[in-house]
Design a protein around this motif. Structure first.
Motif, PDB file in Angstrom:
ATOM      1  N   UNK A  18      23.738 -28.759   3.301  1.00  0.00           N
ATOM      2  CA  UNK A  18      24.747 -27.911   2.647  1.00  0.00           C
ATOM      3  C   UNK A  18      25.517 -27.093   3.684  1.00  0.00           C
ATOM      4  N   UNK A  19      25.638 -27.682   4.872  1.00  0.00           N
ATOM      5  CA  UNK A  19      26.453 -27.048   5.918  1.00  0.00           C
ATOM      6  C   UNK A  19      25.779 -25.869   6.596  1.00  0.00           C
ATOM      7  N   UNK A  20      24.445 -25.910   6.688  1.00  0.00           N
ATOM      8  CA  UNK A  20      23.720 -24.836   7.385  1.00  0.00           C
ATOM      9  C   UNK A  20      22.691 -25.458   8.328  1.00  0.00           C
ATOM     10  N   UNK A  21      21.886 -24.562   8.937  1.00  0.00           N
ATOM     11  CA  UNK A  21      20.815 -25.042   9.816  1.00  0.00           C
ATOM     12  C   UNK A  21      19.529 -25.314   9.035  1.00  0.00           C
ATOM     13  N   UNK A  22      19.650 -25.397   7.712  1.00  0.00           N
ATOM     14  CA  UNK A  22      18.502 -25.800   6.880  1.00  0.00           C
ATOM     15  C   UNK A  22      18.811 -27.150   6.246  1.00  0.00           C
ATOM     16  N   UNK A  23      17.877 -28.077   6.385  1.00  0.00           N
ATOM     17  CA  UNK A  23      18.039 -29.372   5.718  1.00  0.00           C
ATOM     18  C   UNK A  23      16.975 -29.512   4.643  1.00  0.00           C
ATOM     19  N   UNK A  24      17.421 -29.894   3.456  1.00  0.00           N
ATOM     20  CA  UNK A  24      16.471 -30.164   2.381  1.00  0.00           C
ATOM     21  C   UNK A  24      15.964 -31.591   2.546  1.00  0.00           C
ATOM     22  N   UNK A  25      14.667 -31.746   2.399  1.00  0.00           N
ATOM     23  CA  UNK A  25      14.053 -33.074   2.516  1.00  0.00           C
ATOM     24  C   UNK A  25      13.433 -33.390   1.161  1.00  0.00           C
ATOM     25  N   UNK A  26      13.904 -34.453   0.535  1.00  0.00           N
ATOM     26  CA  UNK A  26      13.437 -34.777  -0.816  1.00  0.00           C
ATOM     27  C   UNK A  26      12.703 -36.126  -0.820  1.00  0.00           C
ATOM     28  N   UNK A  27      11.376 -36.078  -0.766  1.00  0.00           N
ATOM     29  CA  UNK A  27      10.624 -37.333  -0.617  1.00  0.00           C
ATOM     30  C   UNK A  27      10.314 -38.054  -1.931  1.00  0.00           C
ATOM     31  N   UNK A  28      10.381 -37.347  -3.043  1.00  0.00           N
ATOM     32  CA  UNK A  28       9.965 -37.931  -4.313  1.00  0.00           C
ATOM     33  C   UNK A  28      10.673 -37.222  -5.467  1.00  0.00           C
TER      34      UNK A  28
END
Ligand code: SF4
Length: 328
Positions: A18-28
């Motif tokens: 979302x354009x930040x230094x945080x990445x969401x990781x969605x495994x399931x």
């Protein structure tokens, strides 16, 4: 998951930037609960889902690293979340461990509703290097918790015990994040605040992150519940902040989240594009497609997906590299 399926582009699985230094990781996408307020219509009581996705661990990490590189990030916050519950992911401990091995991963946090949380799982996650667990706990009262989770088998007392074990015995931090469903768990919110403070949540980050119930197109809405306005929500949080002397209105800075160069969009809104159909969609009336190195949700067709064929589509939305296109 096929190797030819990009893990950027879908809301339900893969990597979200979302354009930040945080990445969401969605495994399931799986979830054992059927919360009556669930914004993503997860769990056994789902009415709109036709497919659940589980992502291969190595493949997920490959795309995570690719995204970090594409964005030119030196450091990244890895945030494991889901349109379900990340604890349903068989390789969740391994995922945390592998993320910890990456020198550019600054912090690792994960959200859960705790239904599958045990002391053993908490210990394993702690050993693997999880920095913070965001625990959505919506009621301390066990009957109310069953009602809210839409699951008679759900025992909140068990979750409470594990949470207390985490704050007393493990390194990871705990952030308690109840969803406030107006008219349903109003009286639980102050009790949860008192409990979170009492057990020592928030060693490194804020102890609480109260979430506002919001209506979503495909989400579940308990009867008679009205959505609070943001202004009203914040006004009440401010009063609770004064009463308990704790920060409840959270900002990205509280988690050291900063704006960064977003991953470039490869498709634009209203663009006409050829999309290769690769599988069934997440929700009814959807197919899964691939175009320009992104996965695309195709809407507008009720028939079986013509897997392998290219179809013409118009991009309806492209925000944050999450693509929805209508088959034309
Ligand atoms: S709110 Fe979370 S835990 Fe509850 S059903 Fe939805 S995804 Fe599952």
């Amino acid at each position: 998951m096929q190797d030819s399926l990009p893990l950027i582009g879908h809301i339900a699985f893969g990597i979200i930037d979302r354009g930040t230094n945080l990445l969401q990781i969605r495994p399931t996408t799986l979830c054992p609960l059927s919360c009556i307020f669930c914004s993503v219509d997860a769990g056994p009581a789902t009415r709109n889902r036709i497919t659940e996705y589980v992502v291969d661990l190595n493949y997920l990490l490959t795309w995570f690293k690719w995204t970090v590189k594409e964005k030119g990030l030196k450091c990244v916050h890895a945030y494991i979340d889901a349109v379900g519950d990340p604890l349903t992911y068989k390789y969740i401990v391994e995922l945390v461990r592998r993320l910890r091995e990456l020198s550019f991963v600054e912090t690792i946090a994960m959200e859960t509703h705790g239904a599958l949380l045990t002391e053993k799982v908490a210990e394993e996650l702690d050993d693997a290097g999880l920095d913070r667990l965001n625990l959505s706990l919506d009621a301390l009262d066990s009957i109310k918790a069953k009602m809210l989770s839409g699951s008679l088998w759900f025992e909140v007392n068990r979750v409470v015990k594990v949470a207390e074990y985490i704050t007393s015995s493990l390194n990871m931090d705990l952030l308690v994040a109840p969803v406030w469903v107006p008219g349903i768990n109003d009286e639980e919110i102050p009790k949860i605040i008192e409990w979170a403070l009492r057990i020592g949540a928030g060693k490194r980050w804020p102890p609480l992150g109260i979430q506002k119930f919001e209506l979503h197109k495909y989400g579940r809405k308990p009867k008679g519940v009205r959505e609070m306005k943001w202004q009203e929500f914040y006004a009440i949080l401010r009063k609770l902040e004064d009463r308990y002397g704790v920060k409840l209105i959270l900002r990205p800075e509280d988690f050291n989240i900063k704006r960064t160069k977003p991953l470039p969009l490869t498709l634009r809104r209203f663009e006409k594009v050829k999309v290769r159909v690769v599988g069934p969609g997440w929700l009814k009336g959807q197919w899964l497609g691939v175009a320009k190195n992104r996965v695309v949700t195709l809407v507008g067709s009720r028939s079986e997906p013509p897997i392998g064929r290219k179809v013409s589509a118009t991009v309806l939305s492209a925000k944050h590299n999450i693509y929805v296109a209508r088959v034309t």
